[in-house]
Design a protein around this motif. Structure first.
Motif, short mmCIF file in Angstrom:
data_model
loop_
_atom_site.label_atom_id
_atom_site.label_comp_id
_atom_site.label_asym_id
_atom_site.label_seq_id
_atom_site.Cartn_x
_atom_site.Cartn_y
_atom_site.Cartn_z
N GLY A 169 24.80 3.36 26.60
CA GLY A 169 23.41 3.74 26.81
C GLY A 169 22.48 3.25 25.72
O GLY A 169 21.47 3.90 25.41
N GLY A 189 21.83 0.75 28.55
CA GLY A 189 22.67 1.22 29.64
C GLY A 189 23.01 0.16 30.66
O GLY A 189 23.95 0.34 31.44
N TRP A 228 24.70 4.06 35.58
CA TRP A 228 24.02 4.42 36.84
C TRP A 228 22.57 4.81 36.59
O TRP A 228 21.67 4.45 37.37
N GLN A 229 22.33 5.53 35.54
CA GLN A 229 20.95 5.91 35.24
C GLN A 229 20.09 4.68 35.00
O GLN A 229 18.96 4.59 35.47
N SER A 271 27.89 7.10 33.53
CA SER A 271 26.66 7.84 33.79
C SER A 271 25.44 7.08 33.30
O SER A 271 24.43 6.96 34.02
N SER A 272 25.50 6.54 32.09
CA SER A 272 24.36 5.80 31.55
C SER A 272 24.10 4.52 32.33
O SER A 272 22.95 4.11 32.52
N ARG A 297 19.41 2.42 38.22
CA ARG A 297 18.50 3.02 39.19
C ARG A 297 17.05 3.07 38.72
O ARG A 297 16.16 3.47 39.46
N GLN A 298 16.83 2.69 37.47
CA GLN A 298 15.46 2.67 36.97
C GLN A 298 14.66 1.58 37.68
O GLN A 298 15.13 0.46 37.88
#
Length: 487
Positions: free
Chosen positions: A17, A205, A58-59, A55-56, A62-63
């Motif tokens: 991330g 990320g 995917w975050q 998790s990071s 999706r930005q």
């Protein structure tokens, strides 16, 4: 050494991330195979780190800033990463050299190749097109290509600089977030690439670097339900294990695996040129190459004359410290791998093989502490010998004769592998016939290891699944979607 990729205590952190994180515990040691000394410690990712990386990723993917980034903007990012690689060429080359023992000239060439790969995929990214498909009714239909989302790239220790670029660049160009898991033997080039990418403006990320053992962090990443695709380069046994996990997940994979490539010399070949091609094909990188031409087939009528030239040339290769001027071969990448090579050579002798040159460690005092092994040529083996059939992944060449074209093709294809091959002949009709019949993903004619990022690369049979490089190397990291407009 970049301070961002090494803590004051000397343990290299993970990149998750956009943050540098030191894993708890002592980590694992990076050992210089040229000296036997420890370079530094590297963090070993835990299950919690793997979870955080996924998790990071995917975050980040999706930005809106990344998801909707226009192709020419993404291409500009890739070019800035390429510029960063060039600016850090000496650091990157040295990291590879002290971790896997490649000679300095090979390391610097591979840095240049990595930068060129990012520039190539920048060009592909902003120029590749989707298709409007022929309608079969009153509608407009087209094909759109979209990223998988989060992909994992697992890279080997033999050529980390080039392998990481060949996976990360197209995966980013395709719009994915990438979790890069380098070999535990060569973790630092990946960490340095992560730093360069962040400094080039890649969103945090989008590229995470998770270090650790394949049986630990690697397995956890492949198994993670949030990982949508895996690209792996390495041994066939590990590739099978990944494929089994992928089958349970119904997850696509790209597997570039082992090889036992036939290198063929016909009676009408330019023998001096062929000698140089065979030498480079097996002894460059200390033979630690998936495409190494490790099975030499020489037409029987010239076998003796050719082997005399070949042995003289092999004996002229200077085995030395990888940064020594004039060094032609450095150490094996690890002491454990040298032991494996030695056991394979011992098995060849036990099965009737004759050591024509090499077959042992060098006796120079200044090399005694390193994992060195001499260029080795073995003759008198039968085609079914273990050393002829199994990948040695070292500077060991098995020499066999052939009589005619049919005999040659039968012997060359008598392998579970099918990654690469080479043919030396003045007869281009023969070259074409043999090339068409060889079961291999790459065929070189009157050259060897001539690689291009623009040409798809992969293997037949147990040498792999999928094709890297070229435009298809970008599509590897995308899935197609059909879109229909009613007219």
């Amino acid at each position: 050494m970049s301070t961002s990729t090494q803590t004051p205590e000397g343990q290299k952190p993970l990149l998750i991330g956009g943050e540098w994180i030191v894993a708890p515990g002592a980590g694992f040691a990076s050992v210089n195979p040229a000296t036997g000394q420890t370079n530094y410690l590297i963090s070993a990712a835990t299950a919690e780190h793997v979870e955080a990386a996924v998790s990071s990723a995917w975050q980040a993917v999706r930005q809106k800033a990344w998801r909707d980034m226009l192709p020419h903007q993404r291409a500009a990012l890739l070019r800035r990463i390429a510029d960063g690689i060039d600016a850090n060429a000496q650091v990157l080359a040295r990291l590879q050299m002290i971790e896997n023992g490649k000679v300095w000239s090979e390391c610097t060439a591979q840095v240049a190749s990595a930068a060129a790969t990012f520039r190539y995929y920048a060009g592909v990214c902003e120029s590749v097109t989707a298709e409007v498909t022929p309608p079969r009714g009153n509608y407009l239909s087209l094909t759109q290509y979209e990223p998988y989302g989060v992909v994992v790239a697992i890279t080997p220790w033999n050529s980390p600089l080039t392998m990481e670029a060949q996976k990360v660049a197209p995966a980013l160009a395709a719009g994915n977030a990438v979790i890069l898991k380098p070999s535990e033997v060569t973790s630092s080039p990946a960490l340095e690439l992560g730093r360069i990418a962040l400094e080039a403006g890649l969103p945090p990320g989008i590229l995470n670097v998770v270090t650790g053992l394949g049986s630990g962090a690697g397995k956890l990443l492949v198994e993670h339900p949030g990982v949508r695709m895996v690209s792996f380069t390495g041994g066939t046994a590990s590739g099978r294990a990944i494929a089994r996990i992928a089958a349970d997940k119904l997850m696509p994979v790209a597997l570039e695996l082992g090889g036992k490539s036939p290198h063929i010399v016909c009676a009408d070949a330019d023998l001096d040129a062929a000698v140089e091609g065979v030498i480079g094909g097996i002894f460059e990188g200390s033979g630690q190459s998936c495409v190494a031409g490790s099975r030499l087939f020489v037409q029987r009528s010239i076998q003796q004359a050719f082997l005399e030239k070949l042995l003289a040339r092999a004996q002229s290769i200077r085995v030395d410290q990888p940064d020594a001027q004039g060094a032609g071969m450095g150490p094996i990448a690890s002491f454990a791998h040298r032991e494996k090579i030695e056991s394979m050579v011992a098995s060849a002798v036990k099965e009737g093989g004759e050591i024509l040159t090499g077959g042992c460690r060098p006796d120079a005092d200044h090399l005694a502490a390193g994992a060195y092994y001499l260029p080795t040529v073995i003759g008198s083996l039968k085609p079914d010998a273990y050393a002829v059939r199994e990948e040695i992944f070292g500077p060991v060449l098995c020499a066999l004769p052939f009589d005619d074209e049919d005999d040659l093709i039968a012997q060359a294809n008598d392998s579970v592998y099918g990654l690469a091959s080479g043919i030396w002949t003045a007869d281009y009709r023969r070259a074409w016939r043999v090339a068409r019949h060889l079961e291999a993903g790459s065929v070189w004619i009157n050259t060897y290891k001539q690689l291009s990022i623009s040409t798809p690369f992969g293997g037949f049979k147990q040498s792999g699944i999928g094709r890297e490089k070229g435009v298809s190397g970008l599509r590897l990291y995308q899935q197609s979607k059909g879109i229909y407009f009613a007219m």
